[in-house]
Design a protein around this motif. Sequence first.
Motif, PDB file in Angstrom:
ATOM      1  N   UNK A   1       0.813  -1.228   0.000  1.00  0.00           N
ATOM      2  CA  UNK A   1       0.000   0.000   0.000  1.00  0.00           C
ATOM      3  C   UNK A   1       0.839   1.266   0.000  1.00  0.00           C
ATOM      4  N   UNK A   2       1.956   1.252   0.731  1.00  0.00           N
ATOM      5  CA  UNK A   2       2.819   2.430   0.772  1.00  0.00           C
ATOM      6  C   UNK A   2       3.395   2.733  -0.604  1.00  0.00           C
ATOM      7  N   UNK A   3       3.803   1.670  -1.303  1.00  0.00           N
ATOM      8  CA  UNK A   3       4.343   1.857  -2.654  1.00  0.00           C
ATOM      9  C   UNK A   3       3.270   2.377  -3.605  1.00  0.00           C
ATOM     10  N   UNK A   4       2.044   1.867  -3.498  1.00  0.00           N
ATOM     11  CA  UNK A   4       0.949   2.317  -4.362  1.00  0.00           C
ATOM     12  C   UNK A   4       0.632   3.784  -4.122  1.00  0.00           C
ATOM     13  N   UNK A   5       0.617   4.192  -2.839  1.00  0.00           N
ATOM     14  CA  UNK A   5       0.351   5.602  -2.520  1.00  0.00           C
ATOM     15  C   UNK A   5       1.457   6.492  -3.067  1.00  0.00           C
ATOM     16  N   UNK A   6       2.703   6.059  -2.901  1.00  0.00           N
ATOM     17  CA  UNK A   6       3.835   6.832  -3.402  1.00  0.00           C
ATOM     18  C   UNK A   6       3.781   6.960  -4.915  1.00  0.00           C
ATOM     19  N   UNK A   7       3.458   5.850  -5.593  1.00  0.00           N
ATOM     20  CA  UNK A   7       3.359   5.877  -7.049  1.00  0.00           C
ATOM     21  C   UNK A   7       2.228   6.782  -7.521  1.00  0.00           C
ATOM     22  N   UNK A   8       1.098   6.747  -6.810  1.00  0.00           N
ATOM     23  CA  UNK A   8      -0.031   7.616  -7.161  1.00  0.00           C
ATOM     24  C   UNK A   8       0.332   9.082  -6.982  1.00  0.00           C
TER      25      UNK A   8
END
Length: 235
Positions: free
Chosen positions: A4-11
């Motif tokens: 989830x942290x990676x997805x938020x960062x990518x978004x």
Amino acid sequence: MPNPTHMIKLTLQRTVVYIDRLPLFTRLVIVLAVACEILAVLPWWDVRAAGRLEPDLIGLSTMHRTNTYPFIHMDVIHLIINLLGVTPMLERFEAENGTLTSIALFFGPIRHHKTSPYVIISGRPTIPTWSAPIVMVLLAAILLPGSSALGHLCGLAIGYIFGLGYIKFLAPPEWALRWIEGKFKLRSWLPYYVSVDQKVYGRFGAVLPMSNLGSAPVVAPGLVGSNQRLGPAPE
């Protein structure tokens, strides 16, 4: 399972890149809308009462309301919903037709559906692109009953009619746009300005036929139109 942290960062990275690429007039609309919402909290000036569109108050001295009402919102939620719905249409229109045309025609013709027929959610086509603005209007009408759903729908109707090509005559002539750009040298001193010659898809979004390029056979260089001999030379 995705982090989830990676997805938020990518978004967030994609959002920053998208905002950084917004053209000039789209940026100006966002800034003015946010500025009006900030001014609305000031006690000495009711910016909503001064700029909103009320048919009974329209007269020779209040014609400014026909231009200021797009920047006026009921609250922050109304502002966010409108920006989410308007920004993609406005930046696409400005990229296709230029900054001056966008200023002259401050309503959002919907042409994005020609190149991206569906809105992609979670990696799969979800809803048709042309219907996305209607979804945003209905969402605003449900969450904010006093947000003038009829006015938003009328604006969308004009945009759809323009996008279908029935009222192209309302757009300024290209020779006039070129003259203004050359006279005031807009391309040289305005950052993020989209000129008539920098349009992505041409006048009124005429998309070049690029979809069939991927089907062309790949041939190694040097073999096309050549009499090059393959294998060892004869003795």
